[in-house]
Scaffold this motif. Structure first.
Motif, PDB file in Angstrom:
ATOM      1  N   UNK A 169       1.982  14.910   7.908  1.00 22.42           N
ATOM      2  CA  UNK A 169       3.264  15.501   7.509  1.00 22.42           C
ATOM      3  C   UNK A 169       4.447  14.561   7.658  1.00 22.42           C
ATOM      4  N   UNK A 170       4.309  13.486   8.431  1.00 21.01           N
ATOM      5  CA  UNK A 170       5.430  12.600   8.725  1.00 21.01           C
ATOM      6  C   UNK A 170       5.498  11.398   7.795  1.00 21.01           C
ATOM      7  N   UNK A 171       4.382  10.972   7.250  1.00 19.74           N
ATOM      8  CA  UNK A 171       4.371   9.805   6.374  1.00 19.74           C
ATOM      9  C   UNK A 171       4.973  10.197   5.027  1.00 19.74           C
ATOM     10  N   UNK A 172       6.240   9.913   4.845  1.00 15.25           N
ATOM     11  CA  UNK A 172       6.964  10.347   3.636  1.00 15.25           C
ATOM     12  C   UNK A 172       6.767   9.409   2.461  1.00 15.25           C
ATOM     13  N   UNK A 173       6.723   8.104   2.693  1.00 12.56           N
ATOM     14  CA  UNK A 173       6.633   7.143   1.595  1.00 12.56           C
ATOM     15  C   UNK A 173       5.213   6.777   1.220  1.00 12.56           C
ATOM     16  N   UNK A 174       4.237   7.466   1.806  1.00 14.30           N
ATOM     17  CA  UNK A 174       2.829   7.152   1.583  1.00 14.30           C
ATOM     18  C   UNK A 174       2.127   8.404   1.064  1.00 14.30           C
ATOM     19  N   UNK A 175       1.340   8.254   0.015  1.00 12.74           N
ATOM     20  CA  UNK A 175       0.538   9.371  -0.492  1.00 12.74           C
ATOM     21  C   UNK A 175      -0.805   9.357   0.223  1.00 12.74           C
ATOM     22  N   UNK A 176      -1.119  10.459   0.868  1.00 17.84           N
ATOM     23  CA  UNK A 176      -2.416  10.581   1.533  1.00 17.84           C
ATOM     24  C   UNK A 176      -3.347  11.289   0.553  1.00 17.84           C
ATOM     25  N   UNK A 177      -4.251  10.518   0.001  1.00 17.62           N
ATOM     26  CA  UNK A 177      -5.156  11.007  -1.024  1.00 17.62           C
ATOM     27  C   UNK A 177      -6.275  11.835  -0.394  1.00 17.62           C
ATOM     28  N   UNK A 178      -6.671  11.438   0.805  1.00 11.90           N
ATOM     29  CA  UNK A 178      -7.786  12.101   1.477  1.00 11.90           C
ATOM     30  C   UNK A 178      -7.639  11.926   2.986  1.00 11.90           C
ATOM     31  N   UNK A 179      -8.014  12.958   3.741  1.00  8.92           N
ATOM     32  CA  UNK A 179      -8.065  12.852   5.202  1.00  8.92           C
ATOM     33  C   UNK A 179      -9.509  12.756   5.626  1.00  8.92           C
ATOM     34  N   UNK A 180      -9.786  11.752   6.433  1.00 14.19           N
ATOM     35  CA  UNK A 180     -11.111  11.594   7.019  1.00 14.19           C
ATOM     36  C   UNK A 180     -11.011  12.014   8.484  1.00 14.19           C
ATOM     37  N   UNK A 181     -11.719  13.058   8.887  1.00 16.71           N
ATOM     38  CA  UNK A 181     -11.669  13.455  10.298  1.00 16.71           C
ATOM     39  C   UNK A 181     -12.396  12.442  11.183  1.00 16.71           C
ATOM     40  N   UNK A 182     -11.969  12.400  12.437  1.00 12.60           N
ATOM     41  CA  UNK A 182     -12.644  11.581  13.452  1.00 12.60           C
ATOM     42  C   UNK A 182     -12.978  12.531  14.603  1.00 12.60           C
ATOM     43  N   UNK A 183     -14.155  13.081  14.561  1.00 11.12           N
ATOM     44  CA  UNK A 183     -14.579  14.035  15.588  1.00 11.12           C
ATOM     45  C   UNK A 183     -15.529  13.316  16.543  1.00 11.12           C
ATOM     46  N   UNK A 184     -15.081  13.174  17.778  1.00 12.46           N
ATOM     47  CA  UNK A 184     -15.853  12.482  18.803  1.00 12.46           C
ATOM     48  C   UNK A 184     -16.411  13.506  19.788  1.00 12.46           C
ATOM     49  N   UNK A 230       0.850  -1.199   0.000  1.00 13.87           N
ATOM     50  CA  UNK A 230       0.000   0.000   0.000  1.00 13.87           C
ATOM     51  C   UNK A 230       0.882   1.244   0.000  1.00 13.87           C
ATOM     52  N   UNK A 231       0.673   2.124  -0.986  1.00 15.11           N
ATOM     53  CA  UNK A 231       1.430   3.375  -1.010  1.00 15.11           C
ATOM     54  C   UNK A 231       0.535   4.609  -1.114  1.00 15.11           C
ATOM     55  N   UNK A 232      -0.788   4.399  -1.216  1.00 17.68           N
ATOM     56  CA  UNK A 232      -1.769   5.485  -1.227  1.00 17.68           C
ATOM     57  C   UNK A 232      -2.882   5.118  -0.257  1.00 17.68           C
ATOM     58  N   UNK A 233      -3.279   6.087   0.581  1.00 19.40           N
ATOM     59  CA  UNK A 233      -4.318   5.799   1.577  1.00 19.40           C
ATOM     60  C   UNK A 233      -5.272   6.969   1.741  1.00 19.40           C
ATOM     61  N   UNK A 234      -6.425   6.658   2.289  1.00 23.60           N
ATOM     62  CA  UNK A 234      -7.328   7.643   2.871  1.00 23.60           C
ATOM     63  C   UNK A 234      -7.082   7.510   4.367  1.00 23.60           C
ATOM     64  N   UNK A 235      -6.636   8.574   5.020  1.00 24.30           N
ATOM     65  CA  UNK A 235      -6.199   8.501   6.412  1.00 24.30           C
ATOM     66  C   UNK A 235      -7.250   9.052   7.360  1.00 24.30           C
ATOM     67  N   UNK A 236      -7.664   8.210   8.304  1.00 23.49           N
ATOM     68  CA  UNK A 236      -8.579   8.618   9.369  1.00 23.49           C
ATOM     69  C   UNK A 236      -7.755   9.282  10.469  1.00 23.49           C
ATOM     70  N   UNK A 237      -7.765  10.615  10.546  1.00 22.11           N
ATOM     71  CA  UNK A 237      -6.965  11.303  11.563  1.00 22.11           C
ATOM     72  C   UNK A 237      -7.407  12.740  11.728  1.00 22.11           C
TER      73      UNK A 237
END
Length: 187
Positions: free
Chosen positions: A151-166, A137-144
């Motif tokens: 900013x730290x994941x250098x070898x991974x392309x973050x295509x989309x950020x999914x927020x987790x608002x609790x 896996x080198x591309x992800x949708x990141x739940x964060x």
């Protein structure tokens, strides 16, 4: 960074039926909890261990809520939770309890870490890259909500950020405000 990995095992849970695989990094053991198919761009949550929240249900943080939300979504859609053994923003359980005691005296979560001689956040995410690489896996949708993960994941392309608002509670409102104002969390 050298790591070894276990076999893959099934993990039926209240969030769905997953597979798990453990990864060793020195004396730490991390976990990939996943449900296939991943899809073209998998949904991924990188979650740092929080014994007090995840296992004991502490109301001082939102960790358990975020983990359970991620497992629920991934249990339905497919994807992966990477569970990194980085207790207390990687200061360890002993120091985390000492930080809690300082918070009981009025320090915020950042000030408590500083009082103990630590940075705001001692976590690293290289192991998450290794685990994702293991699965090709080198591309992800990141739940964060955490910009450091983005900013730290250098070898991974973050295509989309999914927020987790609790929802907050009267025990974690100050903690969440501190994370937003002092650490840039997108809450």
């Amino acid at each position: 960074m050298k790591s070894t990995h276990s076999h893959v095992a099934n993990l039926p849970s209240r969030f769905g039926t997953f597979q798990i695989q453990a990864f060793k990094e020195g004396d730490k053991e991390h976990l990939a909890i996943f449900k296939e198919p991943f899809g073209e761009i998998p949904l991924v949550r990188i979650h740092s261990e929080c014994l007090t929240g995840d296992a004991l249900g502490s109301l001082k943080c939102d960790c358990k809520d975020q983990l359970e939300y991620a497992l629920g979504v991934i249990g339905k859609r497919g994807g992966m939770v990477i569970y990194l053994r980085q207790e207390g923003r990687n200061i360890g359980l002993f120091n985390k309890v000492n930080a809690y005691a300082l918070q009981d005296q009025g320090f915020d979560t950042i000030e408590a870490n500083h009082q103990l001689g630590f940075l705001n956040d001692e976590r690293t995410y290289e192991m998450a890259e290794i685990i994702l690489g293991h699965f090709g896996i080198d591309k992800i949708k990141l739940l964060t909500n955490n910009p450091k993960k983005i900013n730290t994941l250098k070898g991974i392309t973050i295509v989309e950020r999914w927020p987790i608002i609790m929802p907050s509670n009267n025990h974690n409102t100050h903690y969440l405000t501190t994370k937003k104002e002092k650490m840039g969390h997108m809450l």
